[in-house]
Design an enzyme around this catalytic site. Structure first.
Site, mmCIF file in Angstrom:
data_model
loop_
_atom_site.group_PDB
_atom_site.id
_atom_site.type_symbol
_atom_site.label_atom_id
_atom_site.label_comp_id
_atom_site.label_asym_id
_atom_site.label_seq_id
_atom_site.Cartn_x
_atom_site.Cartn_y
_atom_site.Cartn_z
ATOM 1 N N HIS A 81 0.884 -1.434 -0.085
ATOM 2 C CA HIS A 81 0.072 0.043 0.205
ATOM 3 C C HIS A 81 0.739 1.253 -0.382
ATOM 4 O O HIS A 81 0.066 2.206 -0.276
ATOM 5 C CB HIS A 81 -0.899 -0.096 1.522
ATOM 6 C CG HIS A 81 -1.892 1.363 1.507
ATOM 7 N ND1 HIS A 81 -3.001 0.875 0.615
ATOM 8 C CD2 HIS A 81 -2.070 1.947 2.108
ATOM 9 C CE1 HIS A 81 -3.902 1.931 0.042
ATOM 10 N NE2 HIS A 81 -3.613 2.987 1.143
ATOM 11 N N HIS A 127 -10.069 2.817 -1.013
ATOM 12 C CA HIS A 127 -10.423 2.316 0.049
ATOM 13 C C HIS A 127 -10.996 1.072 0.034
ATOM 14 O O HIS A 127 -11.891 0.452 0.332
ATOM 15 C CB HIS A 127 -11.251 3.573 0.500
ATOM 16 C CG HIS A 127 -10.400 3.393 2.076
ATOM 17 N ND1 HIS A 127 -11.438 3.842 2.585
ATOM 18 C CD2 HIS A 127 -9.379 3.115 2.370
ATOM 19 C CE1 HIS A 127 -10.231 4.351 3.920
ATOM 20 N NE2 HIS A 127 -9.267 4.152 3.843
#
Length: 775
Positions: A81, A127
């Site tokens: 990430h 997300h």
């Protein structure tokens, strides 16, 4: 063999005594000088998402066993990430520069010049994992995070979009997830005060265990007033801004870099909690502060919170950072250093401050009811030091944590492209019945139920709302200038052929922007894929990036920002490869803007970019998938030269005022494009069949680089002459008028019937009245 620790309780973090020397694998580990309260075991290392070889790299790098806090810091900074370790090699191949690009990838958002000293700042990011675990807060904080990325650069947000992918409609969790995500997106965006002007919502069983929530935001700034995250100057104060730190979101970035399994419910505490009203105050405080000359560098606290923001600022500026956690504003008692460093509490910023402006800056944040605290300083030693309760809990090399994190060249398999369908393998169906079925299906019906929960008009500048090809927003302070926004990808194409699918995602985004009359300027990518450690998944990622790169180069549509979301798998089942492309275009005169709805009866319908028979490619079409349940065959080929030529031609016609309606031709082919134009206007159309050509291919083929136009009969000769001069295929295929849509020799379908089918599916699904599978 793990290091043996004897732990003694103290007033601060637990201290530890150790053997004078110990061995871990083949490496001698020097005694730690940093206290540690947690035994570092292989299981603990694995739970932080670090592979054994990565942990060995840490040992080699720092020459000792890391503290628990340091382990958390490495876990956060070296996960997918934050580090892009599996994709960085390939992302470097994308075109990122152009005559209008002010700032490309590497900052919080991309920045593109739109003339007159103005620029547009934009980005899209995912997300996904948080939104599956806790749909409302996951989606809400996704919106909050992308808005912060934009206003951290000094831009006021003016538009938002979201690209949402859910599982099959008949899956027991889907309705709950749709309701929660849509409410979260609307709840945050509406309260913050930014219009949602576009997006996508699709269903497929491959998203059953891993939905996608990709959020886009764009803002306006002055080209000479852009703020970056690169720290400059030694001994300068590092300032914490915004909301207080809590335990919400601890480990969120690491969770977002792992597959889901049966332990998914245990990950609920890693989801952040957002407050849009605090974010609105943070926006106003930051923009006010930026006018004072106090900001040297600024970074929002997103993934990995304080850790990532501090490391990125220091590493980019070739500076060290020292933090004192006792100065961090907290809202929970007895928080540990580990929790404070990895908390992903929302609505927070980190700034390097001009020392002489401290009181001015503090007064602004106090006025807005926000925290302002000096929590550290910049140093000249390239070390990342963290102090807590008077003890040093982390002391690490900042460059190796940040921009010199691991980078992998993972193995990938050669591309496998399905065989073409034979002419005898094209299933038949009634043309009219298929049209009614498709406009009323899960993936082709109206998304009104979704976008009517979003405030699309706030700020008063929205010119085109969701439901068209692209959202359009007026640039405040200018009589004529506007920006167009679109988000696109066709995952079934990427699954069939990642290279062509990557090209098509870019081409459709470019085409949708062009269909409003805007000039496409630049794009942002949000690459959603499964586990990159599987060569077949890595192959999808590699080939999609190659396709995206080729399309961006030919279409002069550089990538200026983006996000990669990997490990989108549940129990080994990967999502459809979904490289979402968000794009921005410039309209110099929105008075000439095109819309998809038919303007009047008795106008002629043209198909720009028409191949022989008007349509030829039926494999991977929604006709095959939704009418016949088949997803076989190759993706359509994207001729990028034709895309550019046809799009430039259409934009020229719009600019000259020669079109009365324009719609790009994509999923569902010519039939769905015409139906959507009729439904939105209430005006019918008659489209001619092509003699000797299969009408299924004519009306439902998904050939690329096509636009449906309407023009006044008095302008037809001008348009034909322009098409001939440009070398563009632009046949007359029908006329507008009446109350029906008639395709070739098929029965005429009343617009009322189409409208009812189109508008009914989503509300009926959410009310539990229908469970139509998206298969």
């Amino acid at each position: 063999m793990p290091v043996k620790l004897r732990i003694f309780l103290s007033h601060g973090e637990a201290s530890c005594a150790k053997e004078p020397e110990t061995f871990l694998g083949s490496n001698r580990v020097r005694p730690m000088s940093i206290s540690n309260s947690i035994k570092i075991t292989p299981e603990l290392v694995a739970s932080h998402g670090l592979k054994p070889d990565e942990y060995q790299r840490i040992l080699d790098l720092i020459g000792r066993e890391p503290s628990f806090t340091e382990l958390g810091i490495f876990s956060a900074m070296w996960n997918e990430h934050c580090s892009y370790k599996s994709s960085k090699k390939w992302l470097k191949t994308l075109p990122t520069t152009g005559p209008r690009v002010i700032q490309g990838p590497g900052e919080n958002a991309g920045v593109v010049d739109i003339d007159d000293g103005d620029c547009v700042v934009f980005k899209m990011e995912s997300h996904n994992h948080p939104s599956y675990i806790e749909p409302y807060q996951g989606a809400a904080t996704g919106v909050g995070g992308i808005l912060r990325d934009v206003f951290t650069m000094g831009a006021r947000p003016i538009a938002a979009m979201n690209a949402l992918r859910f599982g099959a409609p008949d899956h027991p969790k889907t309705r709950h997830l749709v309701a929660g995500v849509v409410a979260g997106v609307g709840g945050y965006g509406n309260s913050f005060g930014v219009p949602t002007v576009g997006g996508e919502v699709e269903f497929d069983p491959r998203y059953n265990g891993n939905i996608l929530v990709n959020a886009f935001a764009a803002g306006l700034a002055k080209s000479n007033a852009i703020f970056l995250s690169e720290a400059k100057g030694v001994g300068l104060p590092v300032v914490y801004l915004g909301a207080k730190t809590g335990r919400d979101g601890v480990g969120g970035a690491t969770m977002a870099s792992a597959e889901f399994d049966e332990s998914i419910e245990e990950k609920r505490p890693t989801v952040q909690v957002g407050d849009p009203f605090t974010e609105k105050c943070l926006l106003e405080a930051c923009l006010e502060l930026m006018k004072t000359g106090a900001v040297i560098a600024i970074q929002d606290m997103g993934a990995a919170g304080l850790t990532c923001s501090a490391v990125e600022m220091g590493a980019k500026g070739d500076l060290g950072i020292e933090l004192d956690l006792n100065a961090v504003p907290v809202r929970e008692e007895r928080m540990t250093a580990y929790e404070m460093m990895l908390s992903e509490s929302q609505e927070r910023m980190l700034m390097v401050l001009e020392p002489s402006k401290e009181e001015v800056a503090k007064a602004i944040f106090v006025k807005w009811g926000l925290d302002f605290a000096i929590v550290g300083k910049t140093t000249d030693d390239l070390r990342f030091r963290v102090l807590h309760n008077g003890e040093e809990v982390a002391n690490l090399p900042i460059k190796e944590l940040g921009d010199e994190a691991p980078e992998y060249d993972r193995p990938w398999t050669p591309a496998k492209v399905p065989a073409a369908l034979s002419e005898t393998d094209i299933p038949e169906a009634d043309i009219a019945d298929a049209l009614v079925s498709l406009v009323g299906s899960a993936n082709n019906s109206s998304r009104r139920w979704v976008y009517e929960q979003y405030d699309t008009l706030i700020q008063g500048n929205s010119l085109q709302l969701p439901g068209g090809d692209a959202g359009v927003v007026r640039v405040e302070g200018h009589d004529k200038k506007a920006l167009a926004f679109s988000s696109d990808v066709t995952p079934r194409y990427v699954e069939a052929d990642a290279f062509e699918g990557g090209k098509q995602a870019v081409a459709e985004c470019w085409r949708n922007i062009t269909a409003t009359g805007a000039l496409p300027l630049a794009a942002t990518d949000n690459l959603n894929f499964g586990n990159p450690e599987k060569p077949e998944i890595m192959s999808q990622l590699v080939h999609a990036i190659k396709g995206i790169g080729e399309a961006c180069r030919v279409l002069e549509f550089p990538i200026v920002s983006g996000n990669v979301s990997l490990y989108n798998e549940t129990n080994g089942q990967a999502i459809l490869p979904t490289p979402t492309i968000g794009g921005v275009g410039l309209l110099k005169d929105w008075g000439r803007m095109a819309r998809i709805r038919f303007a009047a009866a008795d106008e002629v319908v043209l198909l720009v970019g028409a191949p022989a028979g008007l349509g030829t490619h039926i494999a991977q079409s929604v006709y095959m998938r939704d009418v016949h349940g088949r997803t076989d065959g190759p993706a359509p080929h994207v001729d990028l030269i034709a895309e550019k030529k046809n799009g430039d031609f259409v934009r020229g016609l719009i600019t000259e005022g020669l079109t009365t309606a324009v719609h790009d031709c994509s999923s569902g082919g010519l039939a769905l494009a015409v139906a959507e134009m009729a439904i939105s206007s209430g005006i019918g159309a008659t489209i001619d069949a092509v003699e000797g050509h299969n009408p299924i291919l004519t009306f439902y083929g998904e050939d690329q680089a096509r636009y449906v136009l309407t023009v006044k009969k008095s302008d037809l000769d001008k348009v034909r002459a322009a098409a001939k001069a440009a070398g563009v295929s632009c046949p007359l295929i029908g006329t507008t008028g009446g109350s029906t849509v008639k395709l070739g020799t098929a029965r005429a379908v009343e617009i009322k019937e189409l409208h009812l089918a189109y508008e009914s599916w989503f509300p009926q699904f959410m009310d539990g009245e229908t469970l139509i599978a998206a298969e």
